[in-house]
Design a protein around this motif. Sequence first.
Motif, short mmCIF file in Angstrom:
data_model
loop_
_atom_site.label_atom_id
_atom_site.label_comp_id
_atom_site.label_asym_id
_atom_site.label_seq_id
_atom_site.Cartn_x
_atom_site.Cartn_y
_atom_site.Cartn_z
N ARG A 1 0.85 -1.19 0.00
CA ARG A 1 0.00 0.00 0.00
C ARG A 1 0.88 1.24 0.00
NH1 ARG A 1 -5.31 -0.07 3.66
NH2 ARG A 1 -5.37 -2.03 2.49
N GLU A 2 0.59 2.17 -0.88
CA GLU A 2 1.40 3.38 -0.97
C GLU A 2 0.53 4.62 -0.81
OE1 GLU A 2 3.15 4.34 -4.73
OE2 GLU A 2 1.43 3.64 -5.90
N GLY A 3 1.14 5.64 -0.22
CA GLY A 3 0.44 6.90 -0.05
C GLY A 3 0.32 7.65 -1.37
N VAL A 4 -0.83 8.20 -1.61
CA VAL A 4 -1.09 8.97 -2.83
C VAL A 4 -1.16 10.46 -2.52
CG1 VAL A 4 -2.75 9.39 -4.67
CG2 VAL A 4 -2.30 7.05 -3.92
N SER A 5 -1.94 10.79 -1.47
CA SER A 5 -2.11 12.19 -1.12
C SER A 5 -2.66 12.28 0.29
CB SER A 5 -3.09 12.86 -2.10
OG SER A 5 -3.26 14.22 -1.79
N CYS A 6 -2.52 13.45 0.88
CA CYS A 6 -3.13 13.69 2.19
C CYS A 6 -3.46 15.16 2.34
CB CYS A 6 -2.24 13.21 3.33
SG CYS A 6 -0.73 14.17 3.55
N MET A 7 -4.33 15.44 3.29
CA MET A 7 -4.71 16.81 3.59
C MET A 7 -4.79 16.96 5.10
SD MET A 7 -8.02 19.06 2.40
CE MET A 7 -7.36 19.51 0.78
N SER A 8 -4.17 17.99 5.63
CA SER A 8 -4.18 18.20 7.08
C SER A 8 -5.52 18.77 7.52
CB SER A 8 -3.05 19.16 7.47
OG SER A 8 -3.30 20.45 6.92
N SER A 9 -5.81 18.62 8.81
CA SER A 9 -7.07 19.14 9.34
C SER A 9 -7.04 20.65 9.47
CB SER A 9 -7.36 18.50 10.70
OG SER A 9 -6.33 18.81 11.62
N ILE A 10 -5.86 21.18 9.81
CA ILE A 10 -5.71 22.63 9.97
C ILE A 10 -5.08 23.21 8.71
CG2 ILE A 10 -4.52 24.43 11.26
CD1 ILE A 10 -4.78 22.73 13.73
N ALA A 11 -5.69 24.21 8.17
CA ALA A 11 -5.17 24.94 7.00
C ALA A 11 -5.29 24.16 5.70
CB ALA A 11 -3.72 25.37 7.20
N GLY A 12 -5.74 22.94 5.77
CA GLY A 12 -5.93 22.17 4.54
C GLY A 12 -4.67 21.98 3.73
N LEU A 13 -3.53 21.82 4.41
CA LEU A 13 -2.27 21.60 3.70
C LEU A 13 -2.31 20.25 3.00
CD1 LEU A 13 0.19 22.89 6.44
CD2 LEU A 13 -0.66 24.12 4.44
N THR A 14 -1.71 20.19 1.82
CA THR A 14 -1.76 18.96 1.04
C THR A 14 -0.37 18.46 0.67
OG1 THR A 14 -1.93 20.19 -1.04
CG2 THR A 14 -3.99 19.56 0.03
N ILE B 1 -6.51 16.45 -4.18
CA ILE B 1 -7.32 16.10 -3.02
C ILE B 1 -8.09 17.33 -2.57
CG2 ILE B 1 -5.45 16.61 -1.37
CD1 ILE B 1 -6.47 14.28 0.35
N SER B 2 -9.31 17.13 -2.12
CA SER B 2 -10.11 18.23 -1.60
C SER B 2 -11.08 17.67 -0.56
CB SER B 2 -10.87 18.95 -2.72
OG SER B 2 -11.77 18.05 -3.36
N ARG B 3 -11.69 18.57 0.19
CA ARG B 3 -12.63 18.12 1.21
C ARG B 3 -13.75 19.13 1.36
NH1 ARG B 3 -8.96 17.44 6.30
NH2 ARG B 3 -10.92 17.05 7.41
N ASP B 4 -14.92 18.64 1.70
CA ASP B 4 -16.07 19.47 2.01
C ASP B 4 -16.54 19.04 3.39
OD1 ASP B 4 -18.61 20.62 2.31
OD2 ASP B 4 -18.99 20.55 0.15
N ASP B 5 -16.07 19.76 4.42
CA ASP B 5 -16.37 19.35 5.78
C ASP B 5 -17.87 19.42 6.09
OD1 ASP B 5 -13.30 20.76 7.20
OD2 ASP B 5 -13.71 18.83 6.25
N ALA B 6 -18.56 20.38 5.47
CA ALA B 6 -20.01 20.49 5.70
C ALA B 6 -20.74 19.25 5.20
CB ALA B 6 -20.55 21.74 5.03
N LYS B 7 -20.25 18.70 4.08
CA LYS B 7 -20.87 17.50 3.51
C LYS B 7 -20.18 16.23 4.01
CE LYS B 7 -22.49 19.69 -0.75
NZ LYS B 7 -22.47 19.67 -2.24
N LYS B 8 -19.14 16.42 4.84
CA LYS B 8 -18.41 15.28 5.43
C LYS B 8 -17.90 14.34 4.34
CE LYS B 8 -19.55 13.86 9.48
NZ LYS B 8 -20.18 13.21 10.65
N THR B 9 -17.34 14.94 3.33
CA THR B 9 -16.86 14.16 2.19
C THR B 9 -15.49 14.65 1.75
OG1 THR B 9 -19.13 13.80 1.44
CG2 THR B 9 -17.38 13.34 -0.14
N VAL B 10 -14.64 13.70 1.42
CA VAL B 10 -13.32 13.99 0.87
C VAL B 10 -13.30 13.48 -0.56
CG1 VAL B 10 -10.85 13.60 1.14
CG2 VAL B 10 -12.32 13.70 3.15
N PHE B 11 -12.58 14.18 -1.42
CA PHE B 11 -12.53 13.82 -2.82
C PHE B 11 -11.09 13.63 -3.28
CE2 PHE B 11 -16.94 14.79 -3.39
CZ PHE B 11 -17.19 15.88 -2.56
N LEU B 12 -10.93 12.80 -4.28
CA LEU B 12 -9.65 12.68 -4.97
C LEU B 12 -9.96 12.71 -6.46
CD1 LEU B 12 -6.57 12.33 -4.54
CD2 LEU B 12 -6.92 9.88 -4.98
#
Length: 128
Positions: free
Chosen positions: A45-58, A70-81
């Motif tokens: 298993r290899e890492g592809v991408s990540c996003m931090s909780s603070i500041a949305g660093l990628t 990578i992106s996230r919509d916290d209101a919709k509780k969904t992460v996208f790639l």
Amino acid sequence: QLQLVESGGGLVQPGGSLRLSCAASGFTLGDYAIGWFRQAPGKEREGVSCMSSIAGLTNYADSVKGRFTISRDDAKKTVFLQLNYLKPEDTAVYYCAAVRSSILCQTNMPAPHWYDVWGQGAQVTVSS
């Protein structure tokens, strides 16, 4: 119960695009660092991408930089790639993962063992 559910995988031709979604339930997504991993048959298993909780660093693996987002919509509780310019070597099962942390993924991609919530995986096949 903390849960992640991926969707959006499928078969695509080389050069094509897909968008993977990862729906979170049972926890506040905004408090968690999120990672995307992939595993091809016979490979680790290899890492592809990540996003931090603070500041949305990628962060991205070199093999996908400029092609995946990578992106996230916290209101919709969904992460996208978003996967663009796909290559046959991108074929794998893709997993999203989460860990409650304000530190992880701010400077580099954490290894899989740092994450404690995992989705079931979504198959991505790139073939003509």
